[in-house]
Design an enzyme around this catalytic site. Structure first.
Site, PDB file in Angstrom:
ATOM      1  N   HIS A 307       0.854  -1.182   0.000  1.00  0.00           N
ATOM      2  CA  HIS A 307       0.000   0.000   0.000  1.00  0.00           C
ATOM      3  C   HIS A 307       0.889   1.230   0.000  1.00  0.00           C
ATOM      4  O   HIS A 307       1.943   1.223   0.630  1.00  0.00           O
ATOM      5  CB  HIS A 307      -0.895   0.013   1.242  1.00  0.00           C
ATOM      6  N   ASP A 364      -8.075  -5.152  -0.041  1.00  0.00           N
ATOM      7  CA  ASP A 364      -8.616  -5.900  -1.166  1.00  0.00           C
ATOM      8  C   ASP A 364      -8.194  -7.362  -1.179  1.00  0.00           C
ATOM      9  O   ASP A 364      -8.693  -8.143  -1.975  1.00  0.00           O
ATOM     10  CB  ASP A 364      -8.197  -5.239  -2.487  1.00  0.00           C
TER      11      ASP A 364
END
Ligand code: CMC
Length: 428
Positions: A307, A364
């Protein structure tokens, strides 16, 4: 602590004020940089070090894995609030009283019908079209049917545009899926909660009464809350920058949907599931794919890992992992893909390459597994992300307009040809 930063360029010193946020984040205010230096600019591809605005909506600390909406911890909101309360909180700044929430919901319900001509537009898409492209187009088309939502000269205008989109967007989401599945386009029911109604619109079959399932309602509510905002990510920055030209809310949101579609952003949830399926079909050898992810010659990346901001566990992933276990348990689903996901996560969390680069599972990585257990087709996963992110985009767009932010217009450093003499075509 000094409250200025000093920059020396060609022997000349320039002083810039520091801005300190409520969580003690420090920013160097370079608004005057070009003026005082005679046109010097900054270069920051991907805006890794650039704050584009001051915002009071979402705080996240990537090093410590903290995420808060308007000061409330994501863990508390996911457990104790529902999605519509969170939407109200993000957009208007405080948790609603029961009365405020009832009015908000009633206003949204009044706007939960879309012009029937939208069906003609939807009809013109091939069934093979990706739902994100269809959704972006339909959201943009809504402007044509609701021209009054473009000029927002007052907070009332803005409120009306907001409840309109919160009412109509779930209809577009459901229709996008139903079109793909060849099901008749329907409406839900005014008597249901916001999220309950979304599920009814998506899943009601033409030949049998719809029965609601509390496990699915709670799971979707939680997923939408976890996706509701994430400060200045790619799609949110897109919504703000498009809105900064005073384009309408729906046009700005449509651009945000397009930004979210990409596999490095919201499209990752679809990519994760496709990756896990691919690994399963290839015999389930997770080690082979770990090696591919680490090989710099191989473009393969472990989707759902890493991320831009979280360099510690993504707090949303922690909540979702637990929810995935619960939902699959409650629904009695045994999914071999979940075992592959768990195996990959375990290996990555103890692998030097991933540990050194602080690559953890992100939101996700697990969300697709829940969506799949709920019966949502893989191509709709990113649409579900958009549904959750809608209040965040609205809140950020509203904040940008209320703060009267200037039009977004970055600079560049030109690296092309210097001035050249024009040559006519037969001299080239
Ligand atoms: N698999 C393998 N290596 C990776 C991965 C990955 N998923 N992510 C980053 N790396 C490596 C990358 O190759 C680089 O290595 P090196 O330093 O040796 O060159 C290092 O880690 C830093 O990566 P980066 O690309 O510079 O980091 P970034 O901040 O620009 O990118 C990211 C963040 C999310 C785009 C990236 O981690 C990625 O592509 N992840 C997979 C896609 C994904 O899951 N996206 C969803 C993000 S969460 C949902 C949302 O909010 O959008």
């Amino acid at each position: 602590m000094s409250n200025t930063a000093i920059l020396e360029i060609n022997g000349e010193k320039h002083e810039f004020p520091l801005i300190v946020g409520t969580e003690n984040e420090i920013g160097i205010d370079i608004k005057t940089l070009r003026g005082v230096t005679g046109g010097v600019t900054t270069i920051d591809p991907g805006y890794k070090n650039t704050g584009s605005c001051e915002s009071a909506i979402t705080f996240l600390n990537g090093e410590e894995g903290v995420l808060r909406y308007r000061g409330y911890a994501i863990e508390d909101l996911a457990e104790k609030a529902d999605f519509l309360e969170v939407a109200y909180l993000l957009i208007f700044g405080n948790l609603p009283t029961q009365e405020q929430l009832d009015k908000f919901h009633a206003d949204i319900k009044k706007e939960s019908v879309v012009d029937d001509d939208i069906k003609k537009i939807l009809d013109a898409f091939p069934k093979t079209a990706h739902p994100m492209g269809v959704l972006a187009s339909l959201t943009s088309a809504l402007t044509a049917f609701n021209p009054s939502s473009v000029n927002v000269d007052s907070e009332d205008d803005m409120y009306n545009a907001i409840v309109k989109i919160l009412g109509k967007f779930p209809v577009l989401v459901a229709w996008t899926m139903r079109k793909k599945q060849g099901l008749p386009l329907n409406y839900g029911s005014e008597d249901l909660g916001y999220v309950e109604n979304i599920l009814k619109m998506m899943f009601e079959k033409p030949n049998k009464p719809y029965e609601q399932n509390d496990i699915l309602i709670n799971a979707l509510d939680k997923l939408l809350i976890l996706h509701a905002d994430h400060e200045q990510n790619c799609s949110t920055s897109t919504v703000r920058i498009v809105g900064s030209s005073h384009a309408g809310l729906f046009a700005s949101l449509s651009a945000g949907i397009s930004a979210l579609w990409g596999p490095l952003h919201g499209g990752a949830n679809q990519a994760v599931l496709e990756m896990l399926e691919g690994i399963k079909e290839d015999g389930g050898d997770t080690k082979k794919y770990m090696a591919k992810a680490k090989d710099k010659e191989d473009p393969f990346r472990l989707m759902g890992f890493g991320h831009r901001v979280y360099k510690n566990f993504d707090p949303r992933a922690k909540i979702i992992k637990k929810a995935a276990d619960e939902v699959l348990g409650d629904l009695g689903v045994e999914d071999p893909v979940l075992d592959i996901a768990k195996g990959l996560a375990e290996e990555a969390l103890s692998d030097d390459y991933f540990v050194k680069r602080k690559l953890y599972p992100n939101v996700d990585f697990y969300s697709g597994i829940i969506y799949r257990a709920m019966g949502i087709p893989v191509e709709m996963f990113t649409v579900m992300f958009a549904l959750g992110r809608l209040p965040g985009w609205i809140a950020q767009w509203r904040e940008m307009r209320l703060r009267k932010e200037p039009i977004g217009r970055p600079r560049q450093i030109y690296i092309g040809e210097n001035h050249r003499e024009f040559k006519s075509i037969n001299e080239r």
